[in-house]
Design a protein around this motif. Structure first.
Motif, PDB file in Angstrom:
ATOM      1  N   MET A   1      45.492  40.275  48.361  1.00  0.00           N
ATOM      2  CA  MET A   1      44.552  40.433  49.445  1.00  0.00           C
ATOM      3  C   MET A   1      44.505  39.132  50.241  1.00  0.00           C
ATOM      4  SD  MET A   1      43.380  43.371  48.906  1.00  0.00           S
ATOM      5  CE  MET A   1      43.603  44.512  47.610  1.00  0.00           C
ATOM      6  N   ILE A   2      44.527  39.226  51.545  1.00  0.00           N
ATOM      7  CA  ILE A   2      44.522  38.028  52.376  1.00  0.00           C
ATOM      8  C   ILE A   2      43.459  38.151  53.463  1.00  0.00           C
ATOM      9  CG2 ILE A   2      45.879  36.612  53.968  1.00  0.00           C
ATOM     10  CD1 ILE A   2      48.366  37.511  52.436  1.00  0.00           C
ATOM     11  N   ASP A   3      42.579  37.134  53.550  1.00  0.00           N
ATOM     12  CA  ASP A   3      41.603  36.985  54.633  1.00  0.00           C
ATOM     13  C   ASP A   3      40.679  38.184  54.848  1.00  0.00           C
ATOM     14  OD1 ASP A   3      42.418  34.389  55.194  1.00  0.00           O
ATOM     15  OD2 ASP A   3      44.011  35.074  56.520  1.00  0.00           O
ATOM     16  N   ASN A   4      40.074  38.707  53.784  1.00  0.00           N
ATOM     17  CA  ASN A   4      39.050  39.743  53.884  1.00  0.00           C
ATOM     18  C   ASN A   4      37.699  39.136  53.508  1.00  0.00           C
ATOM     19  OD1 ASN A   4      40.663  42.153  54.442  1.00  0.00           O
ATOM     20  ND2 ASN A   4      41.582  41.711  52.458  1.00  0.00           N
ATOM     21  N   GLU A  25      46.328  38.180  43.034  1.00  0.00           N
ATOM     22  CA  GLU A  25      46.273  36.982  43.867  1.00  0.00           C
ATOM     23  C   GLU A  25      45.426  37.318  45.081  1.00  0.00           C
ATOM     24  OE1 GLU A  25      49.120  33.627  45.931  1.00  0.00           O
ATOM     25  OE2 GLU A  25      50.030  35.396  45.031  1.00  0.00           O
ATOM     26  N   ILE A  26      44.322  36.605  45.219  1.00  0.00           N
ATOM     27  CA  ILE A  26      43.379  36.845  46.315  1.00  0.00           C
ATOM     28  C   ILE A  26      43.322  35.577  47.146  1.00  0.00           C
ATOM     29  CG2 ILE A  26      41.002  37.418  46.892  1.00  0.00           C
ATOM     30  CD1 ILE A  26      40.865  38.742  44.065  1.00  0.00           C
ATOM     31  N   ILE A  27      43.713  35.689  48.410  1.00  0.00           N
ATOM     32  CA  ILE A  27      43.830  34.515  49.272  1.00  0.00           C
ATOM     33  C   ILE A  27      42.853  34.628  50.435  1.00  0.00           C
ATOM     34  CG2 ILE A  27      45.382  33.187  50.753  1.00  0.00           C
ATOM     35  CD1 ILE A  27      47.699  34.412  49.074  1.00  0.00           C
ATOM     36  N   GLY A  28      41.990  33.645  50.579  1.00  0.00           N
ATOM     37  CA  GLY A  28      41.139  33.515  51.755  1.00  0.00           C
ATOM     38  C   GLY A  28      39.996  34.500  51.866  1.00  0.00           C
ATOM     39  N   LEU A  47      32.115  37.600  41.162  1.00  0.00           N
ATOM     40  CA  LEU A  47      32.407  37.756  39.746  1.00  0.00           C
ATOM     41  C   LEU A  47      33.716  37.107  39.331  1.00  0.00           C
ATOM     42  CD1 LEU A  47      31.236  41.444  39.404  1.00  0.00           C
ATOM     43  CD2 LEU A  47      30.001  39.372  38.744  1.00  0.00           C
ATOM     44  N   SER A  48      34.384  36.457  40.262  1.00  0.00           N
ATOM     45  CA  SER A  48      35.618  35.763  39.906  1.00  0.00           C
ATOM     46  C   SER A  48      35.333  34.379  39.313  1.00  0.00           C
ATOM     47  CB  SER A  48      36.549  35.641  41.115  1.00  0.00           C
ATOM     48  OG  SER A  48      35.958  34.872  42.144  1.00  0.00           O
ATOM     49  N   ALA A  49      34.102  33.922  39.403  1.00  0.00           N
ATOM     50  CA  ALA A  49      33.717  32.635  38.809  1.00  0.00           C
ATOM     51  C   ALA A  49      33.716  32.755  37.285  1.00  0.00           C
ATOM     52  CB  ALA A  49      32.335  32.227  39.311  1.00  0.00           C
ATOM     53  N   PRO A  50      34.094  31.709  36.566  1.00  0.00           N
ATOM     54  CA  PRO A  50      34.139  31.771  35.102  1.00  0.00           C
ATOM     55  C   PRO A  50      32.815  32.223  34.494  1.00  0.00           C
ATOM     56  CG  PRO A  50      35.146  29.741  35.881  1.00  0.00           C
ATOM     57  CD  PRO A  50      34.504  30.402  37.077  1.00  0.00           C
ATOM     58  N   GLY A  51      32.869  33.251  33.654  1.00  0.00           N
ATOM     59  CA  GLY A  51      31.693  33.754  32.954  1.00  0.00           C
ATOM     60  C   GLY A  51      30.791  34.668  33.754  1.00  0.00           C
ATOM     61  N   ALA A  52      31.004  34.799  35.046  1.00  0.00           N
ATOM     62  CA  ALA A  52      30.098  35.577  35.890  1.00  0.00           C
ATOM     63  C   ALA A  52      30.139  37.073  35.610  1.00  0.00           C
ATOM     64  CB  ALA A  52      30.416  35.330  37.372  1.00  0.00           C
ATOM     65  N   ALA A  53      31.250  37.588  35.120  1.00  0.00           N
ATOM     66  CA  ALA A  53      31.399  39.031  34.923  1.00  0.00           C
ATOM     67  C   ALA A  53      30.849  39.528  33.597  1.00  0.00           C
ATOM     68  CB  ALA A  53      32.867  39.409  35.051  1.00  0.00           C
ATOM     69  N   ARG A  57      30.104  44.611  30.966  1.00  0.00           N
ATOM     70  CA  ARG A  57      30.885  44.582  29.731  1.00  0.00           C
ATOM     71  C   ARG A  57      32.083  45.526  29.748  1.00  0.00           C
ATOM     72  NH1 ARG A  57      26.033  44.090  25.355  1.00  0.00           N
ATOM     73  NH2 ARG A  57      24.635  43.251  26.901  1.00  0.00           N
ATOM     74  N   ASP A  58      32.032  46.569  30.571  1.00  0.00           N
ATOM     75  CA  ASP A  58      33.136  47.533  30.622  1.00  0.00           C
ATOM     76  C   ASP A  58      34.203  47.160  31.647  1.00  0.00           C
ATOM     77  OD1 ASP A  58      31.457  48.007  32.746  1.00  0.00           O
ATOM     78  OD2 ASP A  58      31.676  50.175  32.686  1.00  0.00           O
ATOM     79  N   VAL A  59      34.110  45.944  32.199  1.00  0.00           N
ATOM     80  CA  VAL A  59      35.091  45.479  33.176  1.00  0.00           C
ATOM     81  C   VAL A  59      35.711  44.177  32.678  1.00  0.00           C
ATOM     82  CG1 VAL A  59      35.478  44.792  35.571  1.00  0.00           C
ATOM     83  CG2 VAL A  59      33.704  46.461  35.041  1.00  0.00           C
ATOM     84  N   ASP A  60      37.039  44.163  32.598  1.00  0.00           N
ATOM     85  CA  ASP A  60      37.769  42.955  32.204  1.00  0.00           C
ATOM     86  C   ASP A  60      38.275  42.287  33.479  1.00  0.00           C
ATOM     87  OD1 ASP A  60      39.463  40.998  31.234  1.00  0.00           O
ATOM     88  OD2 ASP A  60      40.932  42.396  30.428  1.00  0.00           O
ATOM     89  N   ILE A  61      37.666  41.171  33.846  1.00  0.00           N
ATOM     90  CA  ILE A  61      38.090  40.403  35.023  1.00  0.00           C
ATOM     91  C   ILE A  61      38.708  39.102  34.502  1.00  0.00           C
ATOM     92  CG2 ILE A  61      37.371  39.257  37.151  1.00  0.00           C
ATOM     93  CD1 ILE A  61      35.015  41.233  37.244  1.00  0.00           C
ATOM     94  N   SER A  62      40.035  39.006  34.602  1.00  0.00           N
ATOM     95  CA  SER A  62      40.687  37.837  34.034  1.00  0.00           C
ATOM     96  C   SER A  62      42.043  37.584  34.691  1.00  0.00           C
ATOM     97  CB  SER A  62      40.877  38.020  32.527  1.00  0.00           C
ATOM     98  OG  SER A  62      41.688  39.142  32.260  1.00  0.00           O
ATOM     99  N   ASP A  63      42.485  36.334  34.574  1.00  0.00           N
ATOM    100  CA  ASP A  63      43.812  35.913  35.026  1.00  0.00           C
ATOM    101  C   ASP A  63      44.074  36.182  36.505  1.00  0.00           C
ATOM    102  OD1 ASP A  63      44.421  35.037  32.415  1.00  0.00           O
ATOM    103  OD2 ASP A  63      44.991  37.072  31.862  1.00  0.00           O
ATOM    104  N   ASN A  64      43.055  36.122  37.340  1.00  0.00           N
ATOM    105  CA  ASN A  64      43.217  36.303  38.776  1.00  0.00           C
ATOM    106  C   ASN A  64      43.359  34.939  39.430  1.00  0.00           C
ATOM    107  OD1 ASN A  64      42.780  39.285  39.076  1.00  0.00           O
ATOM    108  ND2 ASN A  64      40.890  38.711  38.053  1.00  0.00           N
ATOM    109  N   LEU A  65      44.184  34.859  40.457  1.00  0.00           N
ATOM    110  CA  LEU A  65      44.355  33.624  41.212  1.00  0.00           C
ATOM    111  C   LEU A  65      43.570  33.762  42.522  1.00  0.00           C
ATOM    112  CD1 LEU A  65      45.655  30.886  41.768  1.00  0.00           C
ATOM    113  CD2 LEU A  65      47.620  32.101  42.692  1.00  0.00           C
ATOM    114  N   ILE A  66      42.527  32.970  42.659  1.00  0.00           N
ATOM    115  CA  ILE A  66      41.670  33.005  43.846  1.00  0.00           C
ATOM    116  C   ILE A  66      41.876  31.718  44.613  1.00  0.00           C
ATOM    117  CG2 ILE A  66      39.321  33.308  44.698  1.00  0.00           C
ATOM    118  CD1 ILE A  66      40.104  35.590  42.844  1.00  0.00           C
ATOM    119  N   SER A  67      42.303  31.816  45.871  1.00  0.00           N
ATOM    120  CA  SER A  67      42.489  30.611  46.672  1.00  0.00           C
ATOM    121  C   SER A  67      42.079  30.838  48.107  1.00  0.00           C
ATOM    122  CB  SER A  67      43.935  30.150  46.605  1.00  0.00           C
ATOM    123  OG  SER A  67      44.813  31.126  47.055  1.00  0.00           O
TER     124      SER A  67
END
Length: 67
Positions: A1-4, A25-28, A47-53, A57-67
């Motif tokens: 995703m770019i610039d949303n 990979e989420i950009i911008g 929810l991409s911040a560490p520990g925020a998600a 409990r039924d959602v696994d948010i991990s290993d995403n690249l946010i820039s």
């Protein structure tokens, strides 16, 4: 995703199965990388911040690249 406003949004309501948001990979994203949605309304912070998600409990948010 770019610039949303938001990189990835996922639905939270009764009847939604467990899900995983991994290795994206989420950009911008202007407001947040990953958010929870109830119908058409955002109901979480970023929810991409560490520990925020942990609230979702039924959602696994991990290993995403946010820039």
């Amino acid at each position: 995703m770019i610039d949303n406003q938001y990189g990835i949004g996922f639905a939270i309501h009764d009847g939604v199965d467990p899900r995983a948001i991994r290795r994206n990979e989420i950009i911008g994203s202007k407001k947040a990388g990953v958010v929870a949605l109830l119908r058409d309304r955002m109901v979480s912070g970023d929810l991409s911040a560490p520990g925020a998600a942990r609230v979702y409990r039924d959602v696994d948010i991990s290993d995403n690249l946010i820039s």
